[in-house]
Motif scaffolding. Structure first.
Motif, PDB file in Angstrom:
ATOM      1  N   VAL A 120       0.855  -1.179   0.000  1.00 13.77           N
ATOM      2  CA  VAL A 120       0.000   0.000   0.000  1.00 13.77           C
ATOM      3  C   VAL A 120       0.892   1.229   0.000  1.00 13.77           C
ATOM      4  N   THR A 121       0.515   2.220  -0.786  1.00 13.72           N
ATOM      5  CA  THR A 121       1.156   3.530  -0.731  1.00 13.72           C
ATOM      6  C   THR A 121       0.031   4.556  -0.652  1.00 13.72           C
TER       7      THR A 121
ATOM      8  N   PHE B 220      -9.237   3.875 -11.834  1.00 17.38           N
ATOM      9  CA  PHE B 220      -8.842   2.870 -10.856  1.00 17.38           C
ATOM     10  C   PHE B 220     -10.089   2.151 -10.338  1.00 17.38           C
ATOM     11  N   ARG B 221      -9.891   0.989  -9.734  1.00 13.45           N
ATOM     12  CA  ARG B 221     -11.001   0.220  -9.164  1.00 13.45           C
ATOM     13  C   ARG B 221     -10.968   0.316  -7.646  1.00 13.45           C
ATOM     14  N   LEU B 222     -12.135   0.473  -7.055  1.00 16.25           N
ATOM     15  CA  LEU B 222     -12.242   0.504  -5.604  1.00 16.25           C
ATOM     16  C   LEU B 222     -11.850  -0.864  -5.052  1.00 16.25           C
ATOM     17  N   GLN B 223     -10.940  -0.878  -4.087  1.00 14.85           N
ATOM     18  CA  GLN B 223     -10.504  -2.131  -3.469  1.00 14.85           C
ATOM     19  C   GLN B 223     -11.065  -2.277  -2.055  1.00 14.85           C
ATOM     20  N   ASN B 224     -10.923  -1.226  -1.247  1.00 10.94           N
ATOM     21  CA  ASN B 224     -11.404  -1.241   0.136  1.00 10.94           C
ATOM     22  C   ASN B 224     -12.103   0.064   0.455  1.00 10.94           C
TER      23      ASN B 224
ATOM     24  N   LEU C 200      -9.690   3.733   2.514  1.00  8.58           N
ATOM     25  CA  LEU C 200     -10.205   3.814   1.152  1.00  8.58           C
ATOM     26  C   LEU C 200      -9.059   3.575   0.185  1.00  8.58           C
ATOM     27  N   THR C 201      -9.052   2.399  -0.443  1.00 11.74           N
ATOM     28  CA  THR C 201      -7.969   2.082  -1.369  1.00 11.74           C
ATOM     29  C   THR C 201      -8.515   1.769  -2.754  1.00 11.74           C
ATOM     30  N   VAL C 202      -7.686   2.060  -3.752  1.00  8.80           N
ATOM     31  CA  VAL C 202      -7.989   1.748  -5.141  1.00  8.80           C
ATOM     32  C   VAL C 202      -6.810   0.970  -5.722  1.00  8.80           C
ATOM     33  N   VAL C 203      -7.084   0.253  -6.803  1.00 13.88           N
ATOM     34  CA  VAL C 203      -6.043  -0.488  -7.513  1.00 13.88           C
ATOM     35  C   VAL C 203      -6.186  -0.228  -9.009  1.00 13.88           C
ATOM     36  N   SER C 204      -5.114  -0.485  -9.715  1.00 12.33           N
ATOM     37  CA  SER C 204      -5.150  -0.380 -11.165  1.00 12.33           C
ATOM     38  C   SER C 204      -5.915  -1.568 -11.739  1.00 12.33           C
ATOM     39  N   PRO C 205      -6.806  -1.317 -12.706  1.00 12.30           N
ATOM     40  CA  PRO C 205      -7.484  -2.451 -13.344  1.00 12.30           C
ATOM     41  C   PRO C 205      -6.487  -3.327 -14.116  1.00 12.30           C
ATOM     42  N   GLU C 206      -5.318  -2.763 -14.434  1.00 10.43           N
ATOM     43  CA  GLU C 206      -4.274  -3.522 -15.131  1.00 10.43           C
ATOM     44  C   GLU C 206      -3.481  -4.399 -14.164  1.00 10.43           C
TER      45      GLU C 206
ATOM     46  N   PRO D  94      -0.133  -3.269  -6.082  1.00 12.25           N
ATOM     47  CA  PRO D  94      -0.172  -2.341  -4.947  1.00 12.25           C
ATOM     48  C   PRO D  94      -1.479  -1.556  -4.892  1.00 12.25           C
ATOM     49  N   GLU D  95      -1.901  -1.274  -3.657  1.00 11.65           N
ATOM     50  CA  GLU D  95      -3.091  -0.467  -3.441  1.00 11.65           C
ATOM     51  C   GLU D  95      -2.668   0.976  -3.196  1.00 11.65           C
ATOM     52  N   LEU D  96      -3.483   1.903  -3.670  1.00 14.17           N
ATOM     53  CA  LEU D  96      -3.275   3.321  -3.419  1.00 14.17           C
ATOM     54  C   LEU D  96      -4.290   3.751  -2.377  1.00 14.17           C
ATOM     55  N   LEU D  97      -3.800   4.144  -1.202  1.00 16.57           N
ATOM     56  CA  LEU D  97      -4.655   4.592  -0.116  1.00 16.57           C
ATOM     57  C   LEU D  97      -4.961   6.072  -0.305  1.00 16.57           C
ATOM     58  N   LEU D  98      -6.240   6.416  -0.377  1.00 14.04           N
ATOM     59  CA  LEU D  98      -6.663   7.810  -0.471  1.00 14.04           C
ATOM     60  C   LEU D  98      -6.766   8.320   0.964  1.00 14.04           C
ATOM     61  N   GLU D  99      -5.631   8.766   1.459  1.00 12.85           N
ATOM     62  CA  GLU D  99      -5.414   9.104   2.870  1.00 12.85           C
ATOM     63  C   GLU D  99      -5.858  10.532   3.169  1.00 12.85           C
TER      64      GLU D  99
END
Length: 133
Positions: free
Chosen positions: A5-6, A26-30, A40-46, A51-56
């Motif tokens: 996660v970043t 991006f796709r919603l992951q959490n 709240l994390t998103v991931v690349s559909p690719e 890695p997850e991107l945390l919308l901090e």
């Protein structure tokens, strides 16, 4: 060791979710409630397992001055890789995204920078092919 996660610090998680999912793709992951904020994390559909991107949330007192300084100096908070920079810029402009730096050659990459509407500048890069270097 791998990146799991970043984070990108955002002014408003609801607004960030809409931008990162609906505009960037991006796709919603959490989406887990944590008091007044969310995990709240998103991931690349690719790379759905990547890695997850945390919308901090930018709620810590140190974050707004940091983000403001980066934006004032034109420094992107994060960099995302795309396959076709020109096509991606065109797609994003069509969705109303504002670029602060138009596509430019920079050594082994071509890059552009846009405003994520959540207090950050984001860089997108396209790796040049060997024949283009």
């Amino acid at each position: 060791m791998k990146i799991y996660v970043t984070s990108v610090f955002v002014d408003d998680q609801d607004k960030a979710e809409k931008f990162y999912v609906d505009v960037l793709g991006f796709r919603l992951q959490n989406d887990i409630p944590l008091g007044e904020h969310r995990w709240l994390t998103v991931v690349s559909p690719e790379q759905p397992d990547g890695p997850e991107l945390l919308l901090e949330p930018s709620s810590h007192a140190a974050i707004p001055p940091y983000k403001n300084a980066l934006v004032a100096d034109g420094i992107p908070a994060h960099s995302f890789k795309v396959e076709d920079l020109d096509a991606e810029c065109k797609r994003l402009r069509g969705q109303g995204v504002k670029f602060t730096q138009e596509p430019v050659d920079a050594g082994s990459v071509r890059m552009a920078v846009f405003d994520d509407t959540c207090g950050n500048l984001i860089q997108i890069i396209e790796m040049k092919r060997e024949s283009q270097n």
